[in-house]
Design a protein around this motif. Structure first.
Motif, PDB file in Angstrom:
ATOM      1  N   ASP A  83      24.687  54.994 -12.842  1.00 41.58           N
ATOM      2  CA  ASP A  83      25.212  56.053 -13.712  1.00 41.58           C
ATOM      3  C   ASP A  83      26.387  55.574 -14.565  1.00 41.58           C
ATOM      4  O   ASP A  83      26.830  56.278 -15.472  1.00 41.58           O
ATOM      5  N   VAL A  84      26.897  54.399 -14.247  1.00 40.54           N
ATOM      6  CA  VAL A  84      28.052  53.866 -14.982  1.00 40.54           C
ATOM      7  C   VAL A  84      27.619  52.720 -15.882  1.00 40.54           C
ATOM      8  O   VAL A  84      26.961  51.786 -15.440  1.00 40.54           O
ATOM      9  N   ASN A  85      27.982  52.821 -17.171  1.00 40.11           N
ATOM     10  CA  ASN A  85      27.698  51.756 -18.124  1.00 40.11           C
ATOM     11  C   ASN A  85      28.999  51.010 -18.394  1.00 40.11           C
ATOM     12  O   ASN A  85      29.847  51.447 -19.184  1.00 40.11           O
ATOM     13  N   LEU A  86      29.184  49.880 -17.697  1.00 39.54           N
ATOM     14  CA  LEU A  86      30.431  49.127 -17.804  1.00 39.54           C
ATOM     15  C   LEU A  86      30.544  48.402 -19.144  1.00 39.54           C
ATOM     16  O   LEU A  86      31.644  48.157 -19.636  1.00 39.54           O
ATOM     17  N   GLU A  87      29.408  48.072 -19.729  1.00 40.76           N
ATOM     18  CA  GLU A  87      29.417  47.347 -21.008  1.00 40.76           C
ATOM     19  C   GLU A  87      29.894  48.244 -22.147  1.00 40.76           C
ATOM     20  O   GLU A  87      30.755  47.857 -22.941  1.00 40.76           O
ATOM     21  N   ASP A  88      29.349  49.454 -22.216  1.00 45.45           N
ATOM     22  CA  ASP A  88      29.723  50.367 -23.302  1.00 45.45           C
ATOM     23  C   ASP A  88      30.855  51.319 -22.917  1.00 45.45           C
ATOM     24  O   ASP A  88      31.341  52.090 -23.743  1.00 45.45           O
ATOM     25  N   GLY A  89      31.243  51.304 -21.645  1.00 49.36           N
ATOM     26  CA  GLY A  89      32.397  52.085 -21.200  1.00 49.36           C
ATOM     27  C   GLY A  89      32.196  53.588 -21.128  1.00 49.36           C
ATOM     28  O   GLY A  89      32.990  54.351 -21.670  1.00 49.36           O
ATOM     29  N   PHE A  90      31.146  54.029 -20.430  1.00 49.68           N
ATOM     30  CA  PHE A  90      30.984  55.470 -20.215  1.00 49.68           C
ATOM     31  C   PHE A  90      30.231  55.722 -18.916  1.00 49.68           C
ATOM     32  O   PHE A  90      29.619  54.821 -18.343  1.00 49.68           O
ATOM     33  N   VAL A  91      30.331  56.969 -18.420  1.00 49.57           N
ATOM     34  CA  VAL A  91      29.637  57.375 -17.206  1.00 49.57           C
ATOM     35  C   VAL A  91      28.718  58.546 -17.525  1.00 49.57           C
ATOM     36  O   VAL A  91      29.055  59.401 -18.342  1.00 49.57           O
ATOM     37  N   ILE A  92      27.548  58.568 -16.907  1.00 47.02           N
ATOM     38  CA  ILE A  92      26.612  59.689 -17.056  1.00 47.02           C
ATOM     39  C   ILE A  92      26.806  60.600 -15.853  1.00 47.02           C
ATOM     40  O   ILE A  92      26.570  60.196 -14.709  1.00 47.02           O
ATOM     41  N   CYS A  93      27.282  61.809 -16.111  1.00 49.89           N
ATOM     42  CA  CYS A  93      27.531  62.770 -15.037  1.00 49.89           C
ATOM     43  C   CYS A  93      26.392  63.772 -14.974  1.00 49.89           C
ATOM     44  O   CYS A  93      26.120  64.461 -15.954  1.00 49.89           O
ATOM     45  N   LYS A  94      25.733  63.835 -13.818  1.00 49.44           N
ATOM     46  CA  LYS A  94      24.608  64.769 -13.639  1.00 49.44           C
ATOM     47  C   LYS A  94      25.042  65.886 -12.702  1.00 49.44           C
ATOM     48  O   LYS A  94      25.533  65.626 -11.614  1.00 49.44           O
ATOM     49  N   ASN A  95      24.850  67.125 -13.158  1.00 51.40           N
ATOM     50  CA  ASN A  95      25.190  68.279 -12.333  1.00 51.40           C
ATOM     51  C   ASN A  95      23.999  69.235 -12.371  1.00 51.40           C
ATOM     52  O   ASN A  95      23.832  69.989 -13.318  1.00 51.40           O
TER      53      ASN A  95
END
Length: 293
Positions: free
Chosen positions: A156-168
């Motif tokens: 869920d974490v994209n370290l290359e582009d610097g963002f996290v995908i939060c699923k709720n």
């Protein structure tokens, strides 16, 4: 009634795609209601408005908070709407009952200095310190709820582009990660997590020292430990970090709508509570300069 409750919960899970936490909340409310109905020998399908009012009064008498009573009413209302849809009840006894008014509490917020002090406490000299630093930086950088953070998988974490995908539940949002959070997270993912996990197939992003997925209680204990290390007198919980994230963004000029998106609020009114923490100097200027202030 037991069978209808089971079908109702299955409907919420399969059709409404609610998260586990929300499902558990519905289940608790409805089972508590079932206990009351059966104890008082009331036919659940023929409940009247007065019966619901008496139940809400009963909740108040046993010390339930206004917010809890309001949530109970909403759960019961959903249950009866389901029963009407499935032709197991002819009317909704909650139809004309108003939810009790909930006073919006002022969220507890840390100052920027207190956040800095707290985040400076974990030292990346060992595996636990590296994980704790990454986790605290991440919580403040994203403003995510504690259940959302501990539910994250490594993918869920994209370290290359610097963002996290939060699923709720069925909802999903992308949240950017700041440079300091990204740096701490990269160090944890590359150096500490591979050593902590016992099974390479384990997907959990944040794990405990035994290699399993970190729990809510584990997260709370970690924050409490570093709060005491920092000698901060305020009560700090994961939600306080979420409030601080939103408040500091707003104070530094972020758009309210953007903050709403990052927090995952469905209603802007939930985000507007942070408006009261804007620069107090603005209020002074207004009071002195506006002719009708």
């Amino acid at each position: 009634m037991e069978k209808q409750i089971k079908l109702f919960l299955e409907f919420l899970q399969n059709e409404k795609k609610l998260s586990n936490n929300t499902l558990q909340s519905y289940e608790r409310d409805i089972l508590q209601y079932q206990e009351y109905v059966e104890k008082n020998r009331i036919n659940y399908a023929k409940v009247k408005q007065d019966d619901i009012k008496k139940y809400l009064e009963h909740l108040a008498e046993i010390g339930k908070k206004t917010s809890t009573i309001s949530r109970n009413l909403a759960s019961i209302r959903s249950f009866y709407q389901f029963l009407i849809r499935t032709k197991k009840a002819k009317h909704d006894p909650t139809e004309s009952i108003q939810s009790p008014k909930i006073e919006k509490r002022v969220p507890s917020v840390l100052t920027s200095q207190e956040v800095e002090l707290l985040l400076d406490q974990p030292k990346d000299v060992d595996l636990k310190g590296t994980r704790d630093k990454a986790m605290l930086e991440f919580a403040y950088a994203t403003g995510m709820r504690v259940t959302e953070i501990i539910s994250l998988d490594i993918e869920d974490v994209n370290l290359e582009d610097g963002f996290v995908i939060c699923k709720n539940g069925a909802k999903q949002r992308n949240i950017p990660l700041g440079s300091m959070s990204l740096r701490a997270l990269k160090e944890y993912v590359e150096e500490a997590r591979p050593v902590l996990i016992k099974d390479e197939n384990d997907k959990a992003l944040f794990v405990n020292i035994n290699g399993g997925r970190l729990t809510r209680q584990g997260f709370w204990k970690i924050i409490k430990y570093y709060k005491e290390q920092a000698h901060i007198t305020k009560d700090i919980t994961p939600h306080v970090l979420r409030h601080s994230f939103a408040t500091h963004l707003l104070q530094n000029g972020a758009d309210l709508k953007a903050i709403q998106t990052m927090l995952g609020h469905s209603d802007i009114s939930s985000t507007q509570v942070y408006m009261q923490f804007q620069d107090p100097g603005l209020k002074d200027v207004y009071q002195k300069a506006h002719p009708r202030a």
